[in-house]
Write a protein that holds these residues in place. Structure first.
Motif, mmCIF file in Angstrom:
data_model
loop_
_atom_site.group_PDB
_atom_site.id
_atom_site.type_symbol
_atom_site.label_atom_id
_atom_site.label_comp_id
_atom_site.label_asym_id
_atom_site.label_seq_id
_atom_site.Cartn_x
_atom_site.Cartn_y
_atom_site.Cartn_z
ATOM 1 N N GLY A 12 0.500 -1.472 0.100
ATOM 2 C CA GLY A 12 -0.033 0.596 -0.302
ATOM 3 C C GLY A 12 1.266 1.288 -0.118
ATOM 4 O O GLY A 12 1.737 1.264 0.609
ATOM 5 N N TYR A 15 -1.256 6.880 4.158
ATOM 6 C CA TYR A 15 -0.336 6.682 5.300
ATOM 7 C C TYR A 15 0.461 6.202 6.180
ATOM 8 O O TYR A 15 0.991 6.505 6.397
ATOM 9 N N GLY A 16 -0.306 5.163 6.661
ATOM 10 C CA GLY A 16 0.771 4.377 7.373
ATOM 11 C C GLY A 16 1.731 4.143 7.044
ATOM 12 O O GLY A 16 2.709 4.230 6.883
ATOM 13 N N TYR A 102 -15.929 3.330 1.229
ATOM 14 C CA TYR A 102 -15.257 4.275 -0.262
ATOM 15 C C TYR A 102 -13.571 4.276 0.029
ATOM 16 O O TYR A 102 -12.820 4.354 1.410
ATOM 17 N N VAL A 103 -12.761 3.714 -0.211
ATOM 18 C CA VAL A 103 -11.619 4.124 -0.626
ATOM 19 C C VAL A 103 -10.809 4.537 -1.706
ATOM 20 O O VAL A 103 -11.245 4.669 -2.673
ATOM 21 N N ARG A 105 -7.931 3.876 -4.514
ATOM 22 C CA ARG A 105 -6.863 3.726 -5.007
ATOM 23 C C ARG A 105 -5.582 4.477 -5.829
ATOM 24 O O ARG A 105 -6.239 5.441 -6.751
ATOM 25 N N SER A 111 -5.287 9.675 0.263
ATOM 26 C CA SER A 111 -5.095 10.968 0.017
ATOM 27 C C SER A 111 -5.630 11.993 -0.941
ATOM 28 O O SER A 111 -5.395 13.036 -1.189
ATOM 29 N N ASN A 114 -9.478 12.039 -0.284
ATOM 30 C CA ASN A 114 -10.209 12.494 0.524
ATOM 31 C C ASN A 114 -10.222 14.146 0.677
ATOM 32 O O ASN A 114 -10.739 14.377 -0.129
ATOM 33 N N ILE A 213 -13.309 14.378 -4.236
ATOM 34 C CA ILE A 213 -13.381 12.813 -4.425
ATOM 35 C C ILE A 213 -12.953 11.662 -5.919
ATOM 36 O O ILE A 213 -12.831 10.508 -5.420
ATOM 37 N N HIS A 243 0.243 -3.252 -8.456
ATOM 38 C CA HIS A 243 0.515 -4.524 -8.085
ATOM 39 C C HIS A 243 0.159 -5.304 -7.354
ATOM 40 O O HIS A 243 0.243 -4.220 -6.051
ATOM 41 N N VAL A 245 -1.254 -7.581 -4.328
ATOM 42 C CA VAL A 245 -0.562 -8.082 -3.205
ATOM 43 C C VAL A 245 -2.160 -8.880 -2.990
ATOM 44 O O VAL A 245 -2.815 -9.089 -2.863
ATOM 45 N N SER A 286 -7.588 -0.426 6.032
ATOM 46 C CA SER A 286 -8.482 -1.532 6.976
ATOM 47 C C SER A 286 -8.932 -2.743 6.318
ATOM 48 O O SER A 286 -8.938 -3.686 6.534
ATOM 49 N N TYR A 441 -16.763 7.405 4.991
ATOM 50 C CA TYR A 441 -15.435 7.633 4.394
ATOM 51 C C TYR A 441 -14.235 6.884 5.141
ATOM 52 O O TYR A 441 -13.091 7.190 4.501
ATOM 53 N N PRO A 481 -9.830 10.666 10.413
ATOM 54 C CA PRO A 481 -8.910 9.548 10.442
ATOM 55 C C PRO A 481 -7.518 9.850 10.535
ATOM 56 O O PRO A 481 -6.820 9.569 11.212
ATOM 57 N N ILE A 485 -3.963 8.381 12.289
ATOM 58 C CA ILE A 485 -3.323 6.830 11.994
ATOM 59 C C ILE A 485 -1.640 7.852 11.179
ATOM 60 O O ILE A 485 -0.760 6.537 11.282
HETATM 61 P P1 FDA Z 1 -5.269 4.008 2.388
HETATM 62 O O1 FDA Z 1 -6.432 3.232 2.901
HETATM 63 O O2 FDA Z 1 -5.111 5.396 3.057
HETATM 64 O O3 FDA Z 1 -4.842 3.544 2.102
HETATM 65 C C1 FDA Z 1 -3.832 1.870 1.552
HETATM 66 C C2 FDA Z 1 -3.627 2.120 0.442
HETATM 67 O O4 FDA Z 1 -2.940 0.400 0.176
HETATM 68 C C3 FDA Z 1 -5.089 2.541 -1.198
HETATM 69 O O5 FDA Z 1 -3.654 3.110 -2.399
HETATM 70 C C4 FDA Z 1 -4.758 0.057 -1.297
HETATM 71 O O6 FDA Z 1 -5.218 0.981 -2.987
HETATM 72 C C5 FDA Z 1 -3.516 -0.395 -1.429
HETATM 73 N N1 FDA Z 1 -3.355 -1.562 -1.086
HETATM 74 C C6 FDA Z 1 -5.000 -2.137 -0.773
HETATM 75 N N2 FDA Z 1 -4.862 -3.743 -1.175
HETATM 76 C C7 FDA Z 1 -4.013 -4.029 -1.462
HETATM 77 C C8 FDA Z 1 -3.064 -5.190 -2.266
HETATM 78 N N3 FDA Z 1 -3.611 -6.149 -2.041
HETATM 79 N N4 FDA Z 1 -2.187 -4.846 -2.480
HETATM 80 C C9 FDA Z 1 -1.694 -3.737 -3.195
HETATM 81 N N5 FDA Z 1 -2.445 -2.130 -2.893
HETATM 82 C C10 FDA Z 1 -3.159 -2.387 -1.658
HETATM 83 N N6 FDA Z 1 -9.790 11.044 6.215
HETATM 84 C C11 FDA Z 1 -9.593 12.211 6.667
HETATM 85 O O7 FDA Z 1 -8.268 12.074 7.790
HETATM 86 N N7 FDA Z 1 -9.991 13.706 6.545
HETATM 87 C C12 FDA Z 1 -11.028 13.712 5.551
HETATM 88 O O8 FDA Z 1 -11.107 14.747 4.625
HETATM 89 C C13 FDA Z 1 -11.249 12.689 5.078
HETATM 90 N N8 FDA Z 1 -12.216 12.374 3.756
HETATM 91 C C14 FDA Z 1 -12.183 11.476 2.683
HETATM 92 C C15 FDA Z 1 -13.081 11.420 1.686
HETATM 93 C C16 FDA Z 1 -13.134 10.206 1.080
HETATM 94 C C17 FDA Z 1 -14.247 10.155 -0.162
HETATM 95 C C18 FDA Z 1 -12.340 8.782 1.266
HETATM 96 C C19 FDA Z 1 -12.665 7.639 0.803
HETATM 97 C C20 FDA Z 1 -11.732 9.319 2.531
HETATM 98 C C21 FDA Z 1 -11.659 10.057 3.236
HETATM 99 N N9 FDA Z 1 -11.247 10.267 4.297
HETATM 100 C C22 FDA Z 1 -10.735 11.290 5.370
HETATM 101 C C23 FDA Z 1 -10.576 9.231 5.072
HETATM 102 C C24 FDA Z 1 -8.644 8.488 4.761
HETATM 103 O O9 FDA Z 1 -8.940 8.575 3.677
HETATM 104 C C25 FDA Z 1 -8.169 7.558 5.218
HETATM 105 O O10 FDA Z 1 -9.328 7.414 6.223
HETATM 106 C C26 FDA Z 1 -6.847 6.765 5.007
HETATM 107 O O11 FDA Z 1 -6.650 7.221 3.609
HETATM 108 C C27 FDA Z 1 -6.863 5.613 5.358
HETATM 109 O O12 FDA Z 1 -5.136 5.484 5.516
HETATM 110 P P2 FDA Z 1 -4.516 4.221 5.542
HETATM 111 O O13 FDA Z 1 -2.947 4.595 5.794
HETATM 112 O O14 FDA Z 1 -5.249 3.005 6.404
HETATM 113 O O15 FDA Z 1 -5.004 3.634 4.563
#
Ligand code: FDA
Length: 503
Positions: A12, A15-16, A102-103, A105, A111, A114, A213, A243, A245, A286, A441, A481, A485
């Motif tokens: 991924g 953020y993390g 919603y996530v 990609r 980022s 959002n 979005i 890629h 995983v 998540s 979200y 969040p 994170i």
């Molecule tokens: P995150 O989801 O950011 O990253 C995971 C990455 O791993 C993705 O790029 C994904 O494609 C990749 N991945 C997943 N499975 C995989 C696999 N098997 N192999 C390879 N890659 C893989 N939060 C906030 O604080 N303020 C805000 O304003 C908003 N607004 C908002 C709007 C919208 C439309 C959304 C969808 C979300 C928000 N959020 C938000 C939430 C915020 O974006 C979210 O909490 C974080 O992106 C989560 O960060 P993570 O590091 O957990 O994973």
């Protein structure tokens, strides 16, 4: 492709993941990042990297034949969504039975899509949610570190008070005040200086051109411009996009072997890649991280993973709602897509709510005020994995969102009473719906800190295997969040590098 070895793999690029890659690289560790989405750095045929929100094309959505916008209708008309070609677009809606998530990609994860709202949670609630984490250390060191690296900034209040672009927020503030409710300014990673220059016509518009979005073409300091750019500058980090995983196993020598499917941006398979590493960091979000670990446990490639994997999931109490405004109370056709205010009623013991005042950047007067309410919903869901179909499921029923809807309703009933207004029923799909409680979200949890992992994200049962993303947070944090994170990842990786990683 052959079996390549790297010392550290990060799955991924959200953020993390981005925090870990940067800090590992700074410590001298060669790090490979694997991301299922594409890189968003080159313009499409129209000259822009991302497509806009009002005329979405294939770049908008992750392998869909029709876009799936959260506000799907207007006056019940399906005017928002469009047919598109399946493609590795930037926004995904993952559908489970009782909840869609919603996530983002792409390189930068969430980022890219959002709203950029960068909120440090209030300390008392952080302590309630993660009591085992030293809050003093978090608030003195890691939250400031995260805020600085993310380039969090604040809107100029004088400009906010007079610009047409935030009239919608001022209208909602006045209406909230009539109900005795206070608002707070919400910091953001969108560069507010850039936004002012957009308003002045000096730079190309993004926040002021309804973009959010499906990606911002300008102004937003997404991870590809902050943490990931810094990570790449070290020369120690490689990012492989497209890629996905799928498998993780541990070999007898203690190293991990990953299997990944590479495709092109249209989904055509390019082959299966195998990569092995000593240290494996899961930052697939998540849903993604929990799926990888559940699959590994259930298919027996990591059989000693603990039963807590998959538990403790929540949507951060997310509920959207909208109110209808009187004809004499317009919110304006020009709305910045980047929110700047929240109604803060978190101290209300009966129904704590933090409600972001959201724009409806439709380019026309909608006579509506929209909100994303974050509530304190104690319900939790559990992820499941079905071996026969290789599918991730989520045990979460619609009635589990009832506490969130109740809290949001108690707040907005007050606002409506004080203003003689009603809810809008036409914005969230067919039927009469004034609360959107079937999507979120803010997916949080699945591999909760201190349960599925130790207190620094080390997965129980396996050495050198780490969870670094939103799956560590047990379902709720009371605000948007990503700052939490990021800060938690900063804290955990510092310890892991000091204790586990030798170069
Ligand atoms: P995150 O989801 O950011 O990253 C995971 C990455 O791993 C993705 O790029 C994904 O494609 C990749 N991945 C997943 N499975 C995989 C696999 N098997 N192999 C390879 N890659 C893989 N939060 C906030 O604080 N303020 C805000 O304003 C908003 N607004 C908002 C709007 C919208 C439309 C959304 C969808 C979300 C928000 N959020 C938000 C939430 C915020 O974006 C979210 O909490 C974080 O992106 C989560 O960060 P993570 O590091 O957990 O994973």
């Amino acid at each position: 492709g052959g079996d390549a070895f790297v010392p550290a793999v990060v799955v991924g690029t959200g953020y993390g993941a981005a925090v870990c890659a940067l800090r590992l690289a700074e410590a001298g560790v060669e790090t490979l990042m694997l991301e299922m989405g594409r890189r968003w750095d080159g313009p499409g045929a129209d000259g822009s990297v991302f497509c806009g929100m009002l005329r979405p094309d294939e770049r908008s959505s992750w392998f869909k034949s029709r876009t799936e916008a959260p506000l799907s209708t207007f006056l019940w008309l399906d005017v928002v969504n469009r047919n598109i070609r399946p493609y590795a677009g930037v926004l995904d809606r993952v559908r489970f039975d009782g909840m869609s998530v919603y996530v983002g990609r792409g390189v930068g994860g969430g980022s890219l899509v959002n709203g950029g709202m960068a909120v440090t949670p209030r300390r008392s609630y952080f302590e309630e949610v993660l009591p085992q984490v030293d809050a003093g250390e978090m608030y003195e060191r890691y939250f400031p570190r995260a805020n600085a690296a993310l380039r969090v900034n604040r809107i100029d209040k004088a400009w906010f008070e007079q610009t047409e672009w935030y009239k919608y927020a001022r209208v909602s503030r006045t209406q909230a005040a009539r109900a005795g409710l206070g608002t707070v300014f919400v910091p953001n990673v969108y560069d507010f200086g850039h936004m002012r220059r957009e308003a002045a016509g000096e730079v190309p518009r993004s926040a002021l051109a309804t973009e959010v979005i499906y990606g911002n073409n300008h102004g937003k300091m997404s991870l590809d411009k902050t943490y990931l750019a810094a990570a790449l500058r070290t020369g120690k980090v490689t990012i492989r996009p497209l890629h996905r995983v799928t498998t993780i196993e541990r070999r007898r020598d203690g190293t991990y072997l990953l299997g990944a499917e590479e495709t092109d941006a249209h989904g055509a398979p390019l082959g299966r890649r195998e990569i092995s590493c000593t240290h494996l960091f899961l930052g697939a979000g998540s849903l993604g991280t929990t799926e990888l670990l559940l699959r590994a446990r259930e298919t027996g490639t990591l059989p000693d993973l603990p039963p807590e994997i998959g538990t403790g999931w929540g949507p951060n109490g997310n509920v959207m709602t909208a109110r209808a405004n009187h004809l004499w109370n317009p919110t304006g056709p020009h709305q910045s897509s980047i929110p700047a205010l929240g109604i803060d009623d978190w101290d209300n013991p009966a129904a704590p709510v933090f409600a972001e005042i959201a724009p409806i950047p439709a380019g026309l007067e909608t006579w509506a005020s929209l909100y994303l309410a974050i509530t304190k919903n104690p319900e939790r869901g559990t992820f499941t994995y079905d071996k026969a179909t290789d599918r991730l499921g989520l045990r979460w029923t619609r009635d589990q969102n009832a506490p969130a809807v109740r809290a949001a309703k108690s707040l907005f009933d007050r606002v409506n009473r004080a203003n003689g207004t009603m809810y809008r029923y036409d914005l969230f799909g067919g039927g009469l719906r004034n609360f959107a409680d079937d999507f979120c979200y803010h997916p949080l949890g699945g591999c909760v800190l201190g349960r599925a992992t130790d207190l620094h994200g080390r997965v129980r049962g396996y050495r050198n295997l780490y969870v670094v993303d939103g799956s560590l947070i047990p379902g709720s944090i009371g605000v948007n969040p990503f700052v939490t994170i990021t800060a938690l990842a900063e804290r955990n990786i510092e310890r892991v590098i000091a204790q586990d990683v030798t170069v």
